[in-house]
Scaffold this active site. Structure first.
Site, PDB file in Angstrom:
ATOM      1  N   ASP A  88       6.324   1.354   6.345  1.00 19.13           N
ATOM      2  CA  ASP A  88       4.896   0.996   6.272  1.00 19.13           C
ATOM      3  C   ASP A  88       4.162   2.003   5.402  1.00 19.13           C
ATOM      4  OD1 ASP A  88       2.383  -0.003   6.743  1.00 19.13           O
ATOM      5  OD2 ASP A  88       2.227   0.813   8.756  1.00 19.13           O
ATOM      6  N   GLU A 140      -4.844   1.961   2.577  1.00 22.32           N
ATOM      7  CA  GLU A 140      -4.924   0.782   3.439  1.00 22.32           C
ATOM      8  C   GLU A 140      -5.133   1.201   4.891  1.00 22.32           C
ATOM      9  OE1 GLU A 140      -3.435  -2.285   6.261  1.00 22.32           O
ATOM     10  OE2 GLU A 140      -2.593  -0.300   5.922  1.00 22.32           O
ATOM     11  N   GLU A 141      -4.426   2.279   5.288  1.00 16.29           N
ATOM     12  CA  GLU A 141      -4.318   2.582   6.727  1.00 16.29           C
ATOM     13  C   GLU A 141      -5.644   2.941   7.378  1.00 16.29           C
ATOM     14  OE1 GLU A 141      -1.990   1.781   8.429  1.00 16.29           O
ATOM     15  OE2 GLU A 141      -0.074   2.012   7.420  1.00 16.29           O
ATOM     16  N   HIS A 159       0.845  -1.202   0.000  1.00 13.20           N
ATOM     17  CA  HIS A 159       0.000   0.000   0.000  1.00 13.20           C
ATOM     18  C   HIS A 159       0.874   1.244   0.000  1.00 13.20           C
ATOM     19  CE1 HIS A 159       0.374   1.012   4.344  1.00 13.20           C
ATOM     20  NE2 HIS A 159       0.376  -0.283   4.550  1.00 13.20           N
ATOM     21  N   HIS A 183       3.801   3.422  12.383  1.00 11.85           N
ATOM     22  CA  HIS A 183       2.890   4.552  12.626  1.00 11.85           C
ATOM     23  C   HIS A 183       3.517   5.645  13.481  1.00 11.85           C
ATOM     24  CE1 HIS A 183      -0.848   1.694  11.959  1.00 11.85           C
ATOM     25  NE2 HIS A 183       0.045   1.621  10.980  1.00 11.85           N
ATOM     26  N   ASP A 230       3.723  -6.118   3.281  1.00 16.63           N
ATOM     27  CA  ASP A 230       3.359  -5.036   4.206  1.00 16.63           C
ATOM     28  C   ASP A 230       3.927  -5.289   5.601  1.00 16.63           C
ATOM     29  OD1 ASP A 230       2.253  -2.746   5.239  1.00 16.63           O
ATOM     30  OD2 ASP A 230       0.237  -3.553   5.443  1.00 16.63           O
TER      31      ASP A 230
END
Lengths: 457, 457
Positions: free
Chosen positions: B288, B322-323, B276, B420, B350
């Site tokens: 990520d 995606e997130e 993603h 994140h 991922d």
């Protein structure tokens, strides 16, 4: 048994005997029981860690000149009195007062992006609107010299990899602003001095000299230093805006905190042990060096609680202003100048109260032989390595006057991850490890203070 | 040779034969040379890492609804066209647009201290002046239920230790605001979901439901959650002021980015591979999942550059959103619904392009037997472990339609350290490791796309 193996065994045995002369057997026989008692008592609970956590949580970091440092000192003095320690006092010290003020760094070209940063201690500030200039990234002083023509009017960024440890890298923090100013730069930036980063800026002391202009100097993160370097390598014009409200104010009053277990026979002879109670103005200053300070204090409290009163005095000293002035260490030397001849040993813990491994020692060969034998009492907790070379910044001034010095050695693999950052918090220390540090410092201080003869110089 | 050892050897030999039936020898004989060629080419330089670094440095993080995401997609599309890939296109997807706004948290009692924080994705904001309330710290949903009476009117802090990995802990991020609101809380805080912290807040998606009020929800650092918990345990009244400007705006246009090497014999049969391209609005979103996206893209570019055209089409897809929505994955399924019967395999990366170990696979036993044999081609770079169970969030919607799915497995011990956060930057990835991921994905995609028969369902 083949002759050769036999010969080796004989040699090993001979060496072991050479390392353990009569006095060693004597020290072991006389002091192993009390050492075991100290180690058991120190590790029976998490008292030291809890005390450090309470201090860290209540007062936060403790920067020289700050209200939080002085309030923490007041609390420590009150707690030490409650502990029933002797000669509890704050010895006045005037300390520098550098204030960070509002500060920020922003990448403005080739793209706009905030750059997490910390101004370096002692740096001058920028004009209110900041300094906006093109950046020249260099990897070393040598590269800056080669490219000095390009540095004029720019912000020089020292993107120096962590190589060979702290010493070779921290030079750039200490003197980067001088070198950059010499090349005509208007400000300087530093890749934070650390082997590991989570986008974490590290502060620390920097210096100027009288030959060139004082220019603002700040640390950015490893990640952003690498990014700016990549941008330069791609041919991008890198532009940064640096804004720092830093200023140096008049000196402020602070204190070295002292508490003792008085010697039973020769109270004027002293073993000093301690750490520095001040910290940088980030995080909680728990590792650097709240832990060392509280461990020394707890070691003395433990002796007192166990009713252990050695021949000589054991004195905990929590020095102020190690980080940006060393005024605590020098004031201690000046105030106690006349007594230094009777300071038999000074022990400092400033490497983080991680799992203790032993001590580093600076003193005469005959003293070294004795402290190794005392160290051997700590074999039961694997902290019996006493090696050559060691001390600490705060005890440096009295070591220069001839006092034997010793530094606690710990398994601090991650020490420089947290050093001078917001991540220096009490959770980075383990309660059991810290209790072991208390045990180790208490045993060394007690036994050296109780030996029949003072440690030879 | 004793009988017993002989018997074991016979058994081992039999097992080895059972694991490598005729087709395996065939796959090895036919494809090992081309696999070796792909692996050599992928690891000859740092092209993939350099491309990721350029993207990360130029555009930064790529959050759904942001200009930086759409500018990054424009750049990728232009680069893919320059690469000479086939069918380069952006497939439109409408994505949610949540904006963080200004936000902060401050401990105001028993002491004042800033609390580094990140609002959780999807959270509502606070009133402009923030919410100031006493904090109730709990370690679990069960404790909150027991203490529900105490939660009314307060800010509930979930101080949940990282135990048993991501799954058990992230539940608190997903549904913590619901549980806290049910107990009458006015806002909620979360200890960041991570095994390690350098005073690093972690964001991520959170949810509401229709039965209780939507209350603001933010992550604070592990360090500060522990501190607030200690304060509560000491009997202190803990008060926090939380201010969040978060809001959800109307959906915004984005794209799934697609590029192909067209199949030579059956171009309508497709092996999909991707990651993603969106990220959270912190750091660079390099791990990520910029790395997975660029690795898939580079795998397809590598096949094209080497002139390798398998029987079926190999399609890189860089999914958007995606997130905080999975709109890219669902839009891909909806747009390609009619073709999914001819999607022979979907591969997602991922988990960070760290050193590759192999793949996890979800599909039929007969397909599993084949992909394990393909995986065996990667033994030379120690990435030949293909195990049961695997896929990815973005390929989840097409896997639910029956497409066999596969997830790249890597040595990502520190994945959740950076996940994140502002520390998710390209330097956390190693150029050689990333090149190996490109190799592994390219080999698996190429060989499965080139087998005589499509992978059985």
């Amino acid at each position: 048994m083949p002759m050769r193996i036999h010969a080796i065994l004989v040699l090993v045995t001979a060496c072991a005997v050479a390392r353990l002369p009569g006095q060693s057997d004597d020290i072991r026989r006389r002091y192993q029981p009390v050492a075991d008692r100290i180690m058991a008592a120190a590790t029976a609970d998490s008292a030291a860690w809890n005390r450090l956590a309470e201090m860290a949580d209540r007062f936060g970091h403790r920067f020289s000149g700050s209200e939080s440092l002085e309030r923490a000192l007041d609390w420590i003095l009150a707690e030490m009195a409650k502990d029933g320690l002797a000669e509890v006092r704050g010895e006045p010290v005037m300390v520098p007062r550098w204030v960070r003020g509002l500060e920020s760094a922003e990448l403005v070209g080739p793209v706009r992006r905030p750059l997490p940063m910390l101004g370096l201690g002692g740096s001058v500030g920028t004009p209110t609107d900041g300094i906006t200039a093109e950046v020249l990234v260099v990897s070393s002083f040598a590269e800056l010299e080669r490219r000095a023509e390009e540095a004029r009017g720019k912000i020089v960024l020292f993107d120096v990899p962590w190589q060979g440890g702290y010493g070779p890298t921290v030079r750039y923090r200490s003197t980067g602003a001088i070198a950059a100013a010499r090349a005509g730069a208007v400000a300087a930036l530093l890749r934070s001095v650390t082997p590991y980063s989570m986008r974490t800026p590290h502060t620390g002391m920097t210096n100027y000299d009288s030959t060139v202009a004082r220019i603002p100097f700040a640390a950015i993160t490893v990640e952003d230093a690498l990014m700016l370097h990549r941008m330069q390598d791609r041919g991008d014009r890198v532009v940064v805006r640096l804004t720092m409200g830093a200023q140096s104010l008049p000196d402020a009053p602070s204190r070295n905190v002292v508490a003792e277990v008085r010697g039973s026979e020769r109270p004027d002879e002293v073993v000093v042990l301690g750490g520095h109670i001040d910290s940088w103005d980030v995080g909680q200053g728990a590792m650097d060096d709240g832990g060392g300070s509280v461990a020394a204090w707890e070691a003395v409290r433990l002796l007192h609680r166990l009713g252990l009163r050695p021949r000589r005095t054991v004195r905990a000293v929590l020095w102020t202003n190690e980080e940006n002035g060393l005024r605590g260490g020098t004031a201690y030397r000046d105030r106690h100048e006349a007594e230094l001849g009777k300071h038999v040993l000074a022990i400092e813990s400033d490497g983080g109260v991680f799992r203790p491994e032993g001590f580093g020692f600076t003193g005469s060969d005959s003293a070294y032989a004795i402290v190794r034998q005392v160290g051997a009492l700590l074999a039961g907790i694997d902290a019996d390595t006493v090696s050559r070379g060691g001390g600490g910044a705060d005890i440096g001034p009295i070591m220069q006057r001839g006092v034997p010095g010793m530094g606690l050695r710990t398994a601090g693999e991650r020490y420089f991850w947290y050093h001078h950052t917001d991540a220096d918090t009490v959770d980075k220390l383990d309660p059991r490890d810290m209790a072991l540090c208390v045990a180790v410092m208490a045993v060394m201080a007690y036994v050296v203070a109780d030996l029949e003869e003072p440690l030879p110089r």
